[in-house]
Design a protein around this motif. Structure first.
Motif: not given
Lengths: 282, 300
Positions: B40-45, B54-61, B269-275
Motif C-alpha cells: 500500500y505504501l509503495g502506491l502512496s505519497d 494514492f499516487v498509483g505507480l508514480a513512486n516506481y517511475t 515513505f512511499g518512494l522507500g517502499a517502492a524501492v
C-alpha cells in the motif's frame, strides 16, 4: 626431518602450501591484532612510523578517556538485554514449531505451512523495514528494545533448522512410547524431545546470539536515544565523533568484540554446526 | 458436512496447530502485516505526518528517473559481483588447499579464517576506516614510506577507491564462512576417487577441474546464492565506512542505503517502499534464475 620433507616433490609442494596459507591467515587476523595493539598505545605512538607491532602500556589511560565520553559498558549491557531474551525466545519458538512439523506429518495444511515457512527464507528483510518502523511507532515501541526482541522470535531459518534437526535426531518410535506412557500436552516436547535436541538448540542459540550482537540496521532504525544504543551503534557514533582519538576508538572497538570472542572460544563447535546447517538443507 | 469433518480434523490435530502457532502468530503480526502494508505504501505519497494520498505507480517511475537510484543500482551490482567473485573464489581455493595439501593444523586454519565473521560489519568498517584514514592511517604511512614522502591520500573520500574498500571488507568477513561450507562439501566426496586418480597419475589440476569442481557444484551454487542475497541488500559496510553519506558523489550508495535515506532521512515513505519492492523483485528474480541454471547444470 627437514631434508626428508624436501626430498619428495609432493611433500615440498605441501610444505609451500602450508606456509603460504599460514601467512595468509596472519593477514586475515592482522586487523584484529592491530586493533588490540593500538588500544594499548598512546596517540603519538599510533602515528609513528614504523607502527608499533607489540602492546604498549596505555590501556588504562585510554580507558579513562573513553569513560569521560560515555559509560563504556552500557552498550554491552544493552546488547545483552536484546540478545539474550531474543535468543531464548527464538530457540523455544523454533524448536516448538520444528517439533510440530516433524511429529505431526499427517495434519491437514502441514505441507502448505511448511512450504510457506521455507518461502520466508527468501524474503529480503528490507521489504518490511519501513512499514515495520511505522508499526512500531503506532504500538509505541520505538526507542525500546521490544522491536528487536519480540518480532525476531519468529525466524523461518530457526524453524527449518529445528525441523531438520528433530527429524534426524528423534526417532518416531519415541513419540509413540511417550504417548503410551501417558505424556499429555507438551510433556513429550519438554521432557523427551528437548533433552535429545540440546546440541541443535545450542548451535541455533550461538548463531542467533552472534548474529544479534552484530546487527546494525534494525537497531539504527528503531533506537533513537544514545543511551539505548547497542554495541555496533554506540561504536559507530563514538568513531564518528571522536575519530581523531584512534587508541580510544580501537579500545572501545576491542571491548565490543570481547564478548563475541569469548562466546566463540567456548562454543566454536556449536557455531560451526550452526553455519553448515544452511548448506545441509539446500 | 465437509466443514464438520474439517473442524474435526483441526480438533484432532490441535497439538500440531498449537506447536506452530507461536511462530505463525508472531510472523503474521510483525512480518506479513508490514509487507502487506508496504505494498500500500509503495502506491502512496506519504511523509508520515499528513494524510497519505494514492499516487498509483508514480513512486516506481520516480525512482527509476532518479540518477542517484540509477547509480545505486550500478553500485550494488558492482559490489555484489566483485565481492561474490573474490569471496567465493578465495574460499574455494582455501578449502581445496586445506583439505588436500596442508601438512597439518587443519583445525587452526578452519578457525582462524572464521574469526572475521564474528566482527560486526559496522565494527569491521570502523577498523578499516582507522587503517585507511587520510591523516596518520597505517596505509598512508606505508605508502609514504615507499614513496619517500608523507602521503595524505583520502581513501574513503576517493570515488575510485571506496568501492574496492567495501569489497575488501566483505571478502575479509565472509571468506571463512564460505570456506567452511566448501570444506563440508569436500568431506562428502569419497576419498577413494582421489586415490584412484592419483594412482593413475592424474595431475593436480586435472583432479581439481575434473573431480573436485564438478562434485562441489552444489556447495558452490549454494554459496553464490547466499552471497548474492546478502550482496543485493548490502547496507552496514558502506553506511559505516562513509558515515552514512554513501561516499563522494554517491560512489558507494547501495540500494539498501538509498532505501534508508529516502525513508528515514527524507521521510519519503512511499518512494522507500517502492524501492524495497524493486529489491524484492531482484531477489526473487535471482532466485528463480539460479533455479533454472542449477537445473540446466543438473545440480539439484
Amino acid at each position: 626431518m627437514m631434508l626428508k620433507l624436501l626430498a619428495n616433490r609432493e611433500r615440498r609442494f605441501n610444505l609451500m602450501v602450508t606456509a603460504g596459507l599460514f601467512l595468509l591467515s596472519l593477514v586475515f587476523i592482522l586487523p584484529l591484532y592491530w586493533t588490540a595493539v593500538f588500544a594499548t598505545r598512546t596517540l603519538s605512538e599510533v602515528f609513528q612510523f614504523p607502527p608499533p607491532l607489540w602492546f604498549g602500556n596505555s590501556l588504562l589511560d585510554n580507558y579513562s578517556r573513553i569513560e569521560q565520553v560515555f559509560p563504556p559498558f552500557r552498550p554491552i549491557i544493552n546488547s545483552l538485554l536484546v540478545a539474550v531474551p531474543k535468543t531464548i525466545g527464538l530457540v523455544l519458538v523454533s524448536a516448538l514449531a520444528g517439533y510440530g512439523f516433524a511429529r505431526y506429518v499427517r495434519a491437514p495444511g502441514r505441507g502448505f505451512l511448511l512450504a510457506a515457512t521455507f518461502a520466508t527464507l527468501f524474503f529480503p528483510p528490507s521489504l518490511a523495514l519501513i512499514p515495520f518502523f511505522l508499526q512500531m511507532g503506532w504500538i509505541g515501541w520505538l526507542n525500546t528494545f521490544w522491536p528487536l526482541i519480540v518480532p525476531a522470535v519468529a525466524s523461518g531459518f530457526g524453524v527449518i533448522w529445528m525441523y531438520t534437526y528433530i527429524g534426524s535426531a528423534v526417532p518416531r518410535e519415541l513419540y509413540e512410547a511417550a504417548e503410551m506412557d501417558g505424556a499429555k500436552g507438551f510433556a513429550t516436547f519438554f521432557l523427551v524431545v528437548i533433552p535429545i535436541i540440546r546440541p541443535g538448540l545450542a548451535a541455533l542459540a550461538v548463531w542467533t546470539l552472534i548474529g544479534t550482537w552484530n546487527e546494525f540496521q534494525l537497531p539504527l532504525v528503531v533506537l533513537g536515544d544514545g543511551t539505548k544504543f547497542t554495541v555496533p551503534l554506540a561504536l559507530t557514533t563514538l568513531s564518528t565523533t571522536h575519530y581523531s582519538d584512534t587508541p580510544a576508538v580501537m579500545l572501545s572497538t576491542l571491548m565490543g568484540l570481547v564478548p563475541v570472542f569469548i562466546l566463540f572460544a567456548l562454543l566454536s563447535r556449536e557455531f560451526i554446526a550452526g553455519l553448515t546447517s544452511g548448506a545441509v538443507k539446500s | 458436512m465437509a466443514s464438520t469433518s474439517t473442524w474435526a480434523g483441526l480438533r484432532k490435530n490441535r497439538a500440531f496447530y498449537a506447536s506452530i502457532a507461536p511462530f505463525f502468530l508472531v510472523f503474521l503480526a510483525f512480518s506479513i502485516f508490514p509487507v502487506a502494508f508496504s505494498f500500500y505504501l509503495g502506491l502512496s505519497d506519504w511523509d508520515g505526518f499528513s494524510d497519505p494520498s494514492f499516487v498509483g505507480l508514480a513512486n516506481y517511475t520516480r525512482a527509476l528517473g532518479d540518477p542517484v537510484f540509477q547509480k545505486a543500482i550500478w553500485n550494488t551490482i558492482y559490489l555484489w559481483f566483485w565481492s561474490t567473485l573474490f569471496t567465493v573464489g578465495l574460499a574455494l581455493a582455501l578449502a581445496v588447499l586445506i583439505n588436500e595439501y596442508v601438512l597439518g593444523g587443519r583445525t587452526y586454519f578452519r578457525l582462524v579464517f572464521l574469526l572475521p565473521l564474528l566482527v560486526a560489519p559496522a565494527i569491521a568498517a570502523i577498523i578499516l576506516r582507522v587503517f585507511f584514514t587520510s591523516n596518520g592511517g597505517l596505509v598512508n604511512m606505508l605508502v609514504g614510506a615507499v614513496q619517500g614522502q608523507p602521503s595524505y591520500f583520502n581513501w574513503i573520500a576517493s570515488e575510485t577507491w571506496i568501492k574496492p574498500l567495501v569489497v575488501l571488507l566483505v571478502v575479509w568477513r565472509w571468506t571463512g564462512w564460505h570456506m567452511v561450507i566448501f570444506l563440508a562439501g569436500l568431506q562428502s566426496i569419497p576419498r577413494d576417487i582421489y586415490e584412484a586418480a592419483r594412482m593413475e597419475g592424474v595431475s593436480r589440476w586435472a583432479i581439481f577441474s575434473r573431480i573436485t569442481l564438478p562434485l562441489l557444484m552444489p556447495s558452490i551454487a549454494f554459496s553464490i546464492v547466499m552471497a548474492t542475497l546478502g550482496g543485493l541488500q548490502m547496507f552496514d559496510e558502506p553506511y559505516v565506512l562513509t558515515q552514512g553519506q554513501g561516499g563522494t558523489n554517491d560512489s558507494t550508495t547501495t540500494l539498501g542505503m538509498y532505501l534508508y535515506a529516502t525513508a528515514f532521512m527524507q521521510f519519503d515513505f512511499g518512494l522507500g517502499a517502492a524501492v524495497s519492492w524493486y529489491l524484492f523483485a531482484a531477489v526473487v528474480g535471482f532466485t528463480l534464475l539460479s533455479r533454472v541454471v542449477n537445473r540446466r547444470l543438473g545440480i539439484s
